[in-house]
Motif scaffolding. Structure first.
Motif, PDB file in Angstrom:
ATOM      1  N   SER A  29     -10.141   2.171  32.682  1.00  0.00           N
ATOM      2  CA  SER A  29     -11.056   3.110  32.048  1.00  0.00           C
ATOM      3  C   SER A  29     -10.999   4.466  32.755  1.00  0.00           C
ATOM      4  CB  SER A  29     -12.484   2.564  32.070  1.00  0.00           C
ATOM      5  OG  SER A  29     -12.909   2.342  33.399  1.00  0.00           O
ATOM      6  N   ARG A  30     -11.260   5.517  32.002  1.00  0.00           N
ATOM      7  CA  ARG A  30     -11.153   6.875  32.521  1.00  0.00           C
ATOM      8  C   ARG A  30     -12.327   7.172  33.465  1.00  0.00           C
ATOM      9  NH1 ARG A  30     -10.489  12.314  28.800  1.00  0.00           N
ATOM     10  NH2 ARG A  30     -10.803  13.847  30.448  1.00  0.00           N
ATOM     11  N   PRO A  31     -12.053   7.517  34.717  1.00  0.00           N
ATOM     12  CA  PRO A  31     -13.149   7.815  35.655  1.00  0.00           C
ATOM     13  C   PRO A  31     -13.666   9.233  35.479  1.00  0.00           C
ATOM     14  CG  PRO A  31     -11.063   8.046  36.777  1.00  0.00           C
ATOM     15  CD  PRO A  31     -10.736   7.586  35.375  1.00  0.00           C
ATOM     16  N   ARG A  32     -14.884   9.460  35.984  1.00  0.00           N
ATOM     17  CA  ARG A  32     -15.452  10.798  35.968  1.00  0.00           C
ATOM     18  C   ARG A  32     -15.357  11.456  37.334  1.00  0.00           C
ATOM     19  NH1 ARG A  32     -21.064  10.946  37.665  1.00  0.00           N
ATOM     20  NH2 ARG A  32     -21.793   8.873  38.244  1.00  0.00           N
ATOM     21  N   ALA A  33     -15.014  10.653  38.361  1.00  0.00           N
ATOM     22  CA  ALA A  33     -14.989  11.233  39.705  1.00  0.00           C
ATOM     23  C   ALA A  33     -14.071  10.445  40.621  1.00  0.00           C
ATOM     24  CB  ALA A  33     -16.399  11.266  40.300  1.00  0.00           C
ATOM     25  N   VAL A  34     -13.463  11.178  41.562  1.00  0.00           N
ATOM     26  CA  VAL A  34     -12.775  10.589  42.709  1.00  0.00           C
ATOM     27  C   VAL A  34     -13.605  10.945  43.937  1.00  0.00           C
ATOM     28  CG1 VAL A  34     -10.699  10.600  44.145  1.00  0.00           C
ATOM     29  CG2 VAL A  34     -10.496  10.782  41.648  1.00  0.00           C
ATOM     30  N   VAL A  35     -14.053   9.921  44.671  1.00  0.00           N
ATOM     31  CA  VAL A  35     -14.833  10.125  45.885  1.00  0.00           C
ATOM     32  C   VAL A  35     -13.980   9.708  47.077  1.00  0.00           C
ATOM     33  CG1 VAL A  35     -16.893   9.499  47.179  1.00  0.00           C
ATOM     34  CG2 VAL A  35     -17.012   9.747  44.694  1.00  0.00           C
ATOM     35  N   GLU A  36     -13.696  10.663  47.963  1.00  0.00           N
ATOM     36  CA  GLU A  36     -12.920  10.407  49.172  1.00  0.00           C
ATOM     37  C   GLU A  36     -13.874  10.416  50.367  1.00  0.00           C
ATOM     38  OE1 GLU A  36      -8.794  12.615  48.768  1.00  0.00           O
ATOM     39  OE2 GLU A  36     -10.404  13.853  47.949  1.00  0.00           O
ATOM     40  N   ALA A 222      -4.129   3.986  43.506  1.00  0.00           N
ATOM     41  CA  ALA A 222      -4.755   5.050  42.724  1.00  0.00           C
ATOM     42  C   ALA A 222      -3.699   6.117  42.482  1.00  0.00           C
ATOM     43  CB  ALA A 222      -5.953   5.641  43.456  1.00  0.00           C
ATOM     44  N   VAL A 223      -3.616   6.584  41.269  1.00  0.00           N
ATOM     45  CA  VAL A 223      -2.790   7.742  40.940  1.00  0.00           C
ATOM     46  C   VAL A 223      -3.733   8.917  40.754  1.00  0.00           C
ATOM     47  CG1 VAL A 223      -1.213   8.771  39.266  1.00  0.00           C
ATOM     48  CG2 VAL A 223      -0.955   6.368  39.914  1.00  0.00           C
ATOM     49  N   VAL A 224      -3.526   9.949  41.548  1.00  0.00           N
ATOM     50  CA  VAL A 224      -4.426  11.099  41.569  1.00  0.00           C
ATOM     51  C   VAL A 224      -3.620  12.367  41.274  1.00  0.00           C
ATOM     52  CG1 VAL A 224      -6.041  12.457  42.960  1.00  0.00           C
ATOM     53  CG2 VAL A 224      -5.931   9.965  43.259  1.00  0.00           C
ATOM     54  N   VAL A 225      -4.054  13.116  40.290  1.00  0.00           N
ATOM     55  CA  VAL A 225      -3.416  14.385  39.939  1.00  0.00           C
ATOM     56  C   VAL A 225      -4.298  15.504  40.484  1.00  0.00           C
ATOM     57  CG1 VAL A 225      -2.508  15.824  38.081  1.00  0.00           C
ATOM     58  CG2 VAL A 225      -2.484  13.324  37.850  1.00  0.00           C
ATOM     59  N   GLN A 226      -3.758  16.270  41.445  1.00  0.00           N
ATOM     60  CA  GLN A 226      -4.569  17.247  42.163  1.00  0.00           C
ATOM     61  C   GLN A 226      -3.845  18.576  42.276  1.00  0.00           C
ATOM     62  OE1 GLN A 226      -5.795  16.033  46.134  1.00  0.00           O
ATOM     63  NE2 GLN A 226      -7.533  17.432  46.091  1.00  0.00           N
ATOM     64  N   GLN A 227      -4.561  19.635  41.993  1.00  0.00           N
ATOM     65  CA  GLN A 227      -4.007  20.971  42.169  1.00  0.00           C
ATOM     66  C   GLN A 227      -3.959  21.329  43.654  1.00  0.00           C
ATOM     67  OE1 GLN A 227      -6.660  23.213  39.513  1.00  0.00           O
ATOM     68  NE2 GLN A 227      -4.918  23.518  38.154  1.00  0.00           N
ATOM     69  N   GLU A 228      -3.072  22.254  43.986  1.00  0.00           N
ATOM     70  CA  GLU A 228      -2.998  22.797  45.334  1.00  0.00           C
ATOM     71  C   GLU A 228      -3.020  24.317  45.259  1.00  0.00           C
ATOM     72  OE1 GLU A 228       0.310  21.385  47.550  1.00  0.00           O
ATOM     73  OE2 GLU A 228      -0.443  19.324  47.708  1.00  0.00           O
ATOM     74  N   HIS A 229      -3.612  24.927  46.287  1.00  0.00           N
ATOM     75  CA  HIS A 229      -3.637  26.381  46.396  1.00  0.00           C
ATOM     76  C   HIS A 229      -3.186  26.758  47.794  1.00  0.00           C
ATOM     77  CE1 HIS A 229      -5.665  26.555  42.560  1.00  0.00           C
ATOM     78  NE2 HIS A 229      -6.625  25.760  43.001  1.00  0.00           N
ATOM     79  N   ASP A 230      -2.054  27.463  47.862  1.00  0.00           N
ATOM     80  CA  ASP A 230      -1.483  27.860  49.152  1.00  0.00           C
ATOM     81  C   ASP A 230      -1.259  26.649  50.056  1.00  0.00           C
ATOM     82  OD1 ASP A 230      -1.555  30.595  48.437  1.00  0.00           O
ATOM     83  OD2 ASP A 230      -3.659  30.729  49.062  1.00  0.00           O
ATOM     84  N   GLY A 231      -0.835  25.538  49.467  1.00  0.00           N
ATOM     85  CA  GLY A 231      -0.542  24.333  50.234  1.00  0.00           C
ATOM     86  C   GLY A 231      -1.756  23.527  50.634  1.00  0.00           C
ATOM     87  N   LEU A 232      -2.938  23.912  50.168  1.00  0.00           N
ATOM     88  CA  LEU A 232      -4.168  23.210  50.513  1.00  0.00           C
ATOM     89  C   LEU A 232      -4.701  22.481  49.281  1.00  0.00           C
ATOM     90  CD1 LEU A 232      -5.894  26.015  52.605  1.00  0.00           C
ATOM     91  CD2 LEU A 232      -4.606  24.041  53.472  1.00  0.00           C
ATOM     92  N   PRO A 233      -5.364  21.331  49.472  1.00  0.00           N
ATOM     93  CA  PRO A 233      -5.847  20.557  48.325  1.00  0.00           C
ATOM     94  C   PRO A 233      -6.908  21.302  47.547  1.00  0.00           C
ATOM     95  CG  PRO A 233      -6.707  19.659  50.389  1.00  0.00           C
ATOM     96  CD  PRO A 233      -5.685  20.674  50.754  1.00  0.00           C
ATOM     97  N   GLY A 234      -6.787  21.236  46.225  1.00  0.00           N
ATOM     98  CA  GLY A 234      -7.744  21.872  45.334  1.00  0.00           C
ATOM     99  C   GLY A 234      -8.426  20.849  44.458  1.00  0.00           C
ATOM    100  N   PRO A 235      -8.870  21.254  43.282  1.00  0.00           N
ATOM    101  CA  PRO A 235      -9.586  20.344  42.396  1.00  0.00           C
ATOM    102  C   PRO A 235      -8.706  19.176  41.932  1.00  0.00           C
ATOM    103  CG  PRO A 235      -9.919  22.625  41.730  1.00  0.00           C
ATOM    104  CD  PRO A 235      -8.835  22.637  42.753  1.00  0.00           C
ATOM    105  N   ILE A 236      -9.324  18.020  41.822  1.00  0.00           N
ATOM    106  CA  ILE A 236      -8.672  16.848  41.239  1.00  0.00           C
ATOM    107  C   ILE A 236      -8.888  16.895  39.734  1.00  0.00           C
ATOM    108  CG2 ILE A 236      -8.715  14.331  41.084  1.00  0.00           C
ATOM    109  CD1 ILE A 236      -9.408  14.286  44.070  1.00  0.00           C
ATOM    110  N   LEU A 237      -7.798  16.759  38.975  1.00  0.00           N
ATOM    111  CA  LEU A 237      -7.867  16.868  37.521  1.00  0.00           C
ATOM    112  C   LEU A 237      -8.017  15.520  36.839  1.00  0.00           C
ATOM    113  CD1 LEU A 237      -5.037  19.505  36.901  1.00  0.00           C
ATOM    114  CD2 LEU A 237      -7.484  19.895  37.280  1.00  0.00           C
ATOM    115  N   GLY A 238      -7.419  14.475  37.421  1.00  0.00           N
ATOM    116  CA  GLY A 238      -7.468  13.165  36.779  1.00  0.00           C
ATOM    117  C   GLY A 238      -7.040  12.097  37.745  1.00  0.00           C
ATOM    118  N   ALA A 239      -7.387  10.844  37.408  1.00  0.00           N
ATOM    119  CA  ALA A 239      -7.050   9.729  38.287  1.00  0.00           C
ATOM    120  C   ALA A 239      -7.166   8.426  37.521  1.00  0.00           C
ATOM    121  CB  ALA A 239      -7.973   9.698  39.509  1.00  0.00           C
ATOM    122  N   ALA A 240      -6.536   7.408  38.051  1.00  0.00           N
ATOM    123  CA  ALA A 240      -6.661   6.056  37.516  1.00  0.00           C
ATOM    124  C   ALA A 240      -6.322   5.085  38.633  1.00  0.00           C
ATOM    125  CB  ALA A 240      -5.741   5.843  36.321  1.00  0.00           C
ATOM    126  N   THR A 241      -6.774   3.843  38.501  1.00  0.00           N
ATOM    127  CA  THR A 241      -6.498   2.829  39.517  1.00  0.00           C
ATOM    128  C   THR A 241      -5.940   1.581  38.864  1.00  0.00           C
ATOM    129  OG1 THR A 241      -8.751   1.924  39.387  1.00  0.00           O
ATOM    130  CG2 THR A 241      -8.338   3.640  41.039  1.00  0.00           C
TER     131      THR A 241
END
Length: 244
Positions: A29-36, A222-241
């Motif tokens: 099922s499609r999650p609404r959040a990734v909590v690290e 978990a497959v996590v699709v995450q943007q990066e800005h200047d090599g640093l982690p940014g917003p997570i766009l999507g995920a699934a487990t």
């Protein structure tokens, strides 16, 4: 999607075409959040956050991941899952937010907001209204895992990460701030590697051999699709487990 050979020759199975074989497992099922959660076995303030992460993992719309850092090892107990790479990931989050301060326990929600992981109200406040705009699906096809990532023109390219984890580990702690405690840890990250770049205009289909994706005794990915800005982690766009 531009694929990099992080998993070796086995990833030659990558394809943009949909697979013809029927799925043998229900889609996640499609999650609404990734909590690290950034935590440590040597941190006396962490057990409440560890327990909170366990409860979050029981929600079907949250991907919960516990990154055990290594900077508490000096206090007399070496975290059995501590990893300097995870400490660096936490530092990168802080740097991206213009801060040099890191601490445990910290929870990061969707790569965008960090809160004290033991403060239940703050954590649930950060989750309120959280959403992941990108659809990521995982299904089993025989001994392969098929990962589908939807196209979305509203977002820039992002990195596709494969994160392996153990759903439960029991640890008896002999030294340090938690000496004498028997702890239960859940969603413990055991590895993290980039699969390639997601390009929003085309989306992507990807096949992974299950034996390789779930190597080293891990019980889930978990497959996590995450943007990066200047090599640093940014917003997570999507995920699934997926768990076996």
């Amino acid at each position: 999607m531009t694929l990099r050979p992080f998993l070796g020759a086995a990833l030659a199975a990558f394809s943009f075409a949909a697979l013809a074989a029927p799925a043998s497992a229900e889609p996640v099922s499609r999650p609404r959040a990734v909590v690290e959660l950034f935590t440590s076995q040597g941190c006396s303030s962490c057990p409440p956050a560890d327990a909170l992460l366990t409860s979050l993992a029981e929600q079907h719309d949250v991907v919960a991941l516990a990154y055990h850092v290594d900077y508490w090892d000096y206090a007399g107990w070496k975290d059995t899952f501590g990893n300097g790479d995870y400490s660096d990931r936490q530092r990168d989050y802080a740097k991206g937010w213009g801060s040099s301060r890191i601490y445990t326990p910290q929870m990061v929600v969707n790569g965008a907001k960090g809160v004290v992981g033991s403060r239940r109200g703050e954590v649930h406040g950060a989750l309120q209204g959280a959403s992941l705009p990108l659809t990521v699906d995982i299904a089993q096809h025989g001994d392969m895992l098929k990962i589908d990532i939807s196209p979305d023109l509203d977002f820039e390219n992002a990195v596709v990460w494969l994160v392996t984890y153990l759903d439960r580990v029991d640890v008896s702690i002999d030294k340090g701030e938690n000496a004498g405690k028997s702890m239960v840890y859940t969603q413990v990250v055991t590895g993290r590697q980039a699969l390639g770049m997601w390009e929003g205009a085309s989306g992507a289909d990807l096949k992974l051999p299950m034996g390789e994706a779930l190597a080293a005794g891990s019980s889930g990915i978990a497959v996590v699709v995450q943007q990066e800005h200047d090599g640093l982690p940014g917003p997570i766009l999507g995920a699934a487990t997926f768990e076996r």
